[in-house]
Design a protein around this motif. Structure first.
Motif, mmCIF file in Angstrom:
data_model
loop_
_atom_site.group_PDB
_atom_site.id
_atom_site.type_symbol
_atom_site.label_atom_id
_atom_site.label_comp_id
_atom_site.label_asym_id
_atom_site.label_seq_id
_atom_site.Cartn_x
_atom_site.Cartn_y
_atom_site.Cartn_z
ATOM 1 N N GLU A 1 -10.761 1.512 -1.741
ATOM 2 C CA GLU A 1 -11.136 2.872 -2.124
ATOM 3 C C GLU A 1 -11.688 3.548 -0.865
ATOM 4 O O GLU A 1 -12.779 3.216 -0.390
ATOM 5 N N PRO A 2 -10.919 4.493 -0.303
ATOM 6 C CA PRO A 2 -11.344 5.093 0.972
ATOM 7 C C PRO A 2 -12.733 5.720 0.921
ATOM 8 O O PRO A 2 -13.471 5.666 1.910
ATOM 9 N N PHE A 3 -13.113 6.294 -0.233
ATOM 10 C CA PHE A 3 -14.429 6.936 -0.303
ATOM 11 C C PHE A 3 -15.557 5.916 -0.480
ATOM 12 O O PHE A 3 -16.723 6.281 -0.496
ATOM 13 N N TYR B 1 -0.995 10.193 -11.689
ATOM 14 C CA TYR B 1 -1.074 9.825 -13.106
ATOM 15 C C TYR B 1 -0.078 8.692 -13.335
ATOM 16 O O TYR B 1 1.133 8.904 -13.413
ATOM 17 N N SER B 2 -0.585 7.466 -13.390
ATOM 18 C CA SER B 2 0.285 6.312 -13.604
ATOM 19 C C SER B 2 0.529 6.159 -15.094
ATOM 20 O O SER B 2 -0.419 6.011 -15.874
ATOM 21 N N LEU B 3 1.778 6.196 -15.484
ATOM 22 C CA LEU B 3 2.111 6.180 -16.913
ATOM 23 C C LEU B 3 2.205 4.753 -17.437
ATOM 24 O O LEU B 3 2.981 3.929 -16.937
ATOM 25 N N PRO C 1 5.394 5.800 -12.817
ATOM 26 C CA PRO C 1 5.586 4.781 -13.865
ATOM 27 C C PRO C 1 4.847 3.512 -13.422
ATOM 28 O O PRO C 1 5.071 3.050 -12.307
ATOM 29 N N VAL C 2 3.944 3.019 -14.244
ATOM 30 C CA VAL C 2 3.080 1.920 -13.773
ATOM 31 C C VAL C 2 3.947 0.746 -13.309
ATOM 32 O O VAL C 2 4.977 0.430 -13.903
ATOM 33 N N ASN C 3 3.522 0.141 -12.234
ATOM 34 C CA ASN C 3 4.234 -1.002 -11.686
ATOM 35 C C ASN C 3 3.548 -2.249 -12.270
ATOM 36 O O ASN C 3 2.434 -2.572 -11.874
#
Ligand code: SAH
Length: 348
Positions: free
Chosen positions: A162-164, A259-261, A290-292
């Protein structure tokens, strides 16, 4: 002096101060900086016009840390390349090169591992090992540019981590990447993706107004979002959307929502409607992914009909939306898959 003292994490001003304190001439700093960040040496020995005695003295307090390629996987589908690099302390990280018509884009890791715990992401399964130094983020880009012999024009900070959660090193890395005496990449060609650490979104907008921001949204309401992204328990959607709005107003730039579906979880027509309401009127772009699926979880990809319906609905509402091309599926290009499988294979 900042917290990073290794040679390639020093910015031009710090390096100059150190060189002057050593009683050396200022131009030496320019020479060394150029070797490190423009000519991209993989070892200090390659700096042929810098006196050995000076280098030796410098390296005593400021070691040179390189990233070393240990594996490379090339997709037979789209030319995507995935690199596995080892760090000086034995950690391994992964990076991806995506060749596009508009130039070569490199996706880098910002941490070795991740502590955010997003449910469908392989990068977080083994937790956070440590933050990367600025030099290690730059090192991924440099190594890939050298390996391919082609200029890297775009950088996306969307790999492991997480870059932040590694904010100062991230900002330093961006400054150095855009430095005229370095690769001189345009700030507009850099994208940083966050899972939604709200206070850092404000800070980032103030400090890096030309960099593109992507926010992992993944759900249009807190209930589903909290299930997928534990960070949502700390920063609810209304706060996140206020911060996104601040970024857009402050920078004048379009924001991206990822938005990963996930089948049966966040891909219904009702959720598309809620999403449209949430972002309506904002200068934004929605990237549907589309979620991997990863082995460790049973999340499944949305059916292609649901993906097109979801997309179509948003389009009808006047929202800019694309479905992300799945790149490098045959080489485990989903976040963190390769690093994890390497650790399992090597027993580390
Ligand atoms: N920590 C940053 C960057 C990480 S990954 C962030 O959360 O934004 C970049 C994007 O890929 C994020 O939107 C992340 O949620 C998404 N992602 C991770 N694993 C995925 C998977 N298996 N399938 C689909 N999207 C995934």
């Amino acid at each position: 002096m900042t917290q990073w003292t290794d040679l390639r994490s020093l910015d031009k001003n710090e390096l100059t101060d150190i060189i002057l304190q050593m009683g050396e001439k200022k131009y030496r700093a320019g020479q060394i900086y150029g070797w490190l960040h423009k000519k991209l040496v993989s070892s200090p020995d390659e700096m042929t016009n810098v006196p050995g005695s000076l280098l030796l003295a410098l390296l005593k307090d400021h070691p040179f840390y390189d990233v070393k390629e240990i594996e490379r996987h090339v997709s037979g589908i789209d030319g995507t390349m995935k690199f596995l690099f080892s760090l000086h302390d034995g950690n391994v990280i992964e990076s991806v090169l995506m060749p596009y018509k508009h130039g070569n884009s490199v996706c880098i890791s910002s941490q070795a591992g991740c502590r955010m715990g997003c449910r469908f992401c392989a990068s977080t399964l083994l937790g956070l090992s440590r933050n990367l130094y600025p030099s290690e983020m730059l090192g991924q880009i440099y190594a890939i540019q050298k390996a391919t012999g082609e200029r890297v024009s775009h950088v996306v900070v969307m790999g492991t981590g997480e870059p932040f959660d590694n904010f100062e090193a991230l900002c330093r890395m961006i400054d150095m990447l855009c430095h005229p005496e370095g690769l001189n990449i345009s700030r507009r060609n850099i994208t940083v993706s966050t899972c939604g650490i709200v206070p850092k979104i404000y800070e980032f907008a103030d400090r890096n107004p030309q960099v593109t921001l992507a926010i992992s949204l993944h759900a249009p309401d807190d209930e589903v979002r909290r299930e997928l992204l534990p960070v949502a328990r700390k920063y609810p959607l209304d706060e996140l959307m206020k911060a996104a709005d601040y970024y857009v107003k402050k920078t004048g730039r379009r924001i991206t929502f990822e938005y990963s579906l996930v089948r049966g979880n966040n891909d219904s027509p009702a959720q598309a409607k809620k999403l449209a309401r949430l972002v309506k009127g904002m200068n934004c772009h929605i990237n549907l992914i589309p979620v991997n699926p990863i082995r460790e979880r049973d999340y499944r990809q949305s059916e292609s009909r649901s993906v097109s319906e979801f997309k179509h609905f948003l389009e009808q509402e006047g929202i800019q939306v694309t479905v992300r091309r799945e790149m490098g599926r045959d080489i485990q290009a989903a976040c963190g898959q390769l690093r994890k499988s390497y650790k399992e294979r090597s027993g580390s």
